[in-house]
Design an enzyme around this catalytic site. Structure first.
Site, PDB file in Angstrom:
ATOM      1  N   ALA A 153       3.244   3.477   2.406  1.00 26.00           N
ATOM      2  CA  ALA A 153       3.635   4.089   3.735  1.00 26.00           C
ATOM      3  C   ALA A 153       4.888   4.021   4.081  1.00 26.00           C
ATOM      4  O   ALA A 153       5.612   2.967   3.715  1.00 26.00           O
ATOM      5  CB  ALA A 153       2.596   3.245   4.931  1.00 26.00           C
ATOM      6  N   PHE A 155       8.118   3.678   7.374  1.00 26.90           N
ATOM      7  CA  PHE A 155       8.406   2.894   8.475  1.00 26.90           C
ATOM      8  C   PHE A 155       8.018   3.455   9.958  1.00 26.90           C
ATOM      9  O   PHE A 155       7.794   2.786  10.772  1.00 26.90           O
ATOM     10  CB  PHE A 155       9.790   2.358   8.569  1.00 26.90           C
ATOM     11  N   LYS A 179       0.345  -0.551   0.541  1.00 26.71           N
ATOM     12  CA  LYS A 179       1.728  -1.363   0.833  1.00 26.71           C
ATOM     13  C   LYS A 179       2.609  -0.684   2.105  1.00 26.71           C
ATOM     14  O   LYS A 179       3.096   0.639   1.840  1.00 26.71           O
ATOM     15  CB  LYS A 179       2.368  -0.718  -0.811  1.00 26.71           C
ATOM     16  N   GLU A 182       8.364  -2.172   4.203  1.00 20.94           N
ATOM     17  CA  GLU A 182       8.827  -3.754   4.364  1.00 20.94           C
ATOM     18  C   GLU A 182       9.785  -3.684   5.694  1.00 20.94           C
ATOM     19  O   GLU A 182       9.841  -4.909   6.197  1.00 20.94           O
ATOM     20  CB  GLU A 182       9.766  -4.048   3.413  1.00 20.94           C
ATOM     21  N   ARG A 183       9.839  -2.612   6.463  1.00 22.36           N
ATOM     22  CA  ARG A 183      10.743  -2.418   7.699  1.00 22.36           C
ATOM     23  C   ARG A 183       9.805  -2.719   8.820  1.00 22.36           C
ATOM     24  O   ARG A 183      10.044  -3.198   9.981  1.00 22.36           O
ATOM     25  CB  ARG A 183      11.270  -1.248   7.860  1.00 22.36           C
ATOM     26  N   SER A 232      11.105   9.907   1.946  1.00 22.25           N
ATOM     27  CA  SER A 232      12.128  10.881   2.127  1.00 22.25           C
ATOM     28  C   SER A 232      11.684  11.853   0.692  1.00 22.25           C
ATOM     29  O   SER A 232      10.934  11.406  -0.157  1.00 22.25           O
ATOM     30  CB  SER A 232      13.293  10.136   1.990  1.00 22.25           C
ATOM     31  N   CYS A 287       8.407  12.970  10.735  1.00 26.97           N
ATOM     32  CA  CYS A 287       8.509  14.378   9.906  1.00 26.97           C
ATOM     33  C   CYS A 287       8.328  15.546  10.479  1.00 26.97           C
ATOM     34  O   CYS A 287       8.487  16.565   9.638  1.00 26.97           O
ATOM     35  CB  CYS A 287       7.636  14.201   8.448  1.00 26.97           C
ATOM     36  N   GLU A 388      18.287  16.281   6.250  1.00 28.11           N
ATOM     37  CA  GLU A 388      17.332  15.859   6.995  1.00 28.11           C
ATOM     38  C   GLU A 388      17.926  14.765   7.854  1.00 28.11           C
ATOM     39  O   GLU A 388      18.475  13.582   7.021  1.00 28.11           O
ATOM     40  CB  GLU A 388      16.356  15.174   6.286  1.00 28.11           C
TER      41      GLU A 388
END
Length: 495
Positions: A153, A155, A179, A182-183, A232, A287, A388
């Site tokens: 996943a 952030f 998972k 981590e942010r 991304s 997105c 982007e």
């Protein structure tokens, strides 16, 4: 009701137990508005992924044997707990991600909607049957679980995006490894405390925190059969290629450069509000955020000043403060990158109608803030027209006809979303028919599908075939088996 998680308690959840990560590598989780350290997250090793995958594979056979009608009872319990802890989860999203509280609440509502849709799995798992395809021979198709699935996943939606996949994977009879980014790992840490309460068999759901090493271990592990990823485009392409090379089923959602077309007959006030909400919601870090606004013919004279005025008036600050309409971007590095792109756009000829760089936000000097920015006269060949940005930047373009606008939309490498604002049904239908994007908005600025529709995406915005949510998720997390069946002549009409 709050689920307390302190800086010392971020753990992995493996085989039904909370366990400390063995990796010595950790990363701070930081409130992007205040720079306060909220937690320390472990960057788990391949060995810890192996523990989770082994536990999931061990229980997979038993979990698939649980009847679908029984599996969804766990989801009913989960929905109840998510509702009970709704406000705490939304607040947690704001603290670790930065988005305003109303947006965080909307995110959790969409997460719960996916749980609700997945509760209909007994109907969505129905197969097909054809009697007497030949004399005494029947044929039917059934759906069976694909096997252990991993969800990686991003952030920007720590509460919602895992739920594009998790409830469907479970309801279809798959064990799952999540998972989180981590942010922003705290939201999912709290969700797993709720999953612990519903008493799923040990190993059916697993949480492994980490970074690139963790992801690569999931992509390579032989027990993992399916990968769902959002991030991304460069990373999505990498994930798809590596996982597919390893024989896994993959869906990888990538980036976007979402264009919105405004025709001269669009209603002004409503369109301006919707467009600015689309561009600046979640500080542009989604997105489905609009990025390029294509004004057709005479629309420019009306909408350019109105959009600039709306952008300049947007209230920026900490997402838990009353009246705030936009929060910070996720990291200082993201802020620096976005501000550099704004400068690049100006150097390439765009005119800054509103320049949001280096703002002063009272009381939040350490936050990663950029105010809404509007750049006029963006050239189709410019860097910003193709990149982007993932930040609060609106690029204005002008064309003469709706045909020119659609051609400009279709010239881009991405195909996540495209929208049109008009009072003409004919123009809207033409756009819907010709626009090359997976999610289309007609007088809608964020064309986010409801949970019972797939989150579509075309071109470089998506790698794979089946998407998240609804029937697509059911198809992704199952594999079809066709049975051709004939019995002995005593039991059939075979002669």
């Amino acid at each position: 009701m709050a689920l307390e998680v302190s800086v010392s308690t971020l753990q992995n959840f493996i085989d039904g137990r909370w366990v400390e990560a063995t990796s010595v590598h950790r990363q701070d989780v930081v409130n992007p508005a205040t720079a306060e350290v909220l937690a320390s997250v472990p960057l788990s090793s391949a060995a810890e992924v192996d523990r989770a995958a082994t536990a999931a594979a061990r229980v997979q056979g038993k979990w698939r044997q649980v009847p679908a009608a029984e599996r969804i009872q766990y989801l009913f319990k989960l929905k109840t707990l998510l509702e009970q802890h709704f406000d705490d989860l939304a607040k947690t999203i704001t603290l670790e991600n930065g988005k305003v509280l109303d947006d965080a609440r909307g995110e959790m509502r969409r997460a719960i909607e996916n749980v609700e849709v997945a509760c209909g799995i007994p109907n969505m798992l129905l197969g097909d049957f054809a009697e007497d395809i030949a004399t005494g021979i029947d044929e039917y198709m059934i759906r069976q679980p694909v096997g252990v699935a991993a969800i990686i996943a991003p952030f920007n939606f720590p509460g919602m995006i895992p739920f594009w996949y998790l409830p469907y994977a479970l309801a279809c009879g798959n064990a799952v490894i999540v998972k989180p980014s981590e942010r922003t790992p705290i939201t999912m840490q709290k969700v797993f405390r709720l999953l612990e309460e519903i008493d799923l068999p040990a190993g059916v759901v697993n949480l492994v925190n980490g970074g690139a090493e963790t992801v690569n271990a999931l992509l390579d592990h032989p027990a993992v059969q399916a990968i769902a990823f959002v991030g991304s485009t460069p990373v999505a392409r990498y994930v798809y290629a590596r996982a597919a090379t390893n024989g896994k089923r993959v869906q990888a959602q990538g980036g976007a450069k979402n264009p919105l077309i405004i025709l001269p007959d669009a209603e002004v006030d409503t369109t301006v509000k919707i467009v600015t909400d689309s561009v600046y919601g979640n500080a542009g870090q989604r997105c489905l955020a609009a990025s390029i606004i294509i004004q057709v013919d005479g629309a420019r004279a009306t909408f350019t000043p109105a959009l600039a005025e709306a952008a300049s008036q947007r209230v920026v600050g900490f997402g838990l403060d009353p009246g705030v309409q936009m929060g910070p971007v996720i990291t200082p590095e993201s802020k620096a990158r976005i501000e550099a792109l704004i400068q690049r756009g100006i150097e390439e000829g765009a005119r800054p109608l509103v320049d949001g760089r280096n703002p002063h936000i009272e009381g939040y000097a350490k936050g990663n803030f950029i105010r809404p920015t509007v750049l006029e006269g963006l050239a189709p060949c410019s860097t910003l027209a193709k990149t982007e940005i993932f930040g609060p930047v609106m690029g204005l373009m002008h064309v003469e006809t709706v045909e020119d606008a659609i051609a400009l939309v279709n010239s881009g490498q991405y195909g996540n979303m495209a929208c049109v604002f008009t009072s003409s049904g004919a123009a809207a239908r033409k756009f819907r028919y010709e626009a090359q994007a997976g999610n289309i908005g007609i007088n809608v600025g964020v064309a986010a599908p409801m949970a019972f529709f797939p989150f579509s995406g075309w071109k470089d915005s998506f790698f794979g075939t089946l998407h998240g949510q609804g029937k697509h998720a059911v198809e992704f997390f199952t594999q079809t088996k066709v049975v051709v069946e004939r019995w002995l002549r005593d039991w059939s009409r075979q002669f």
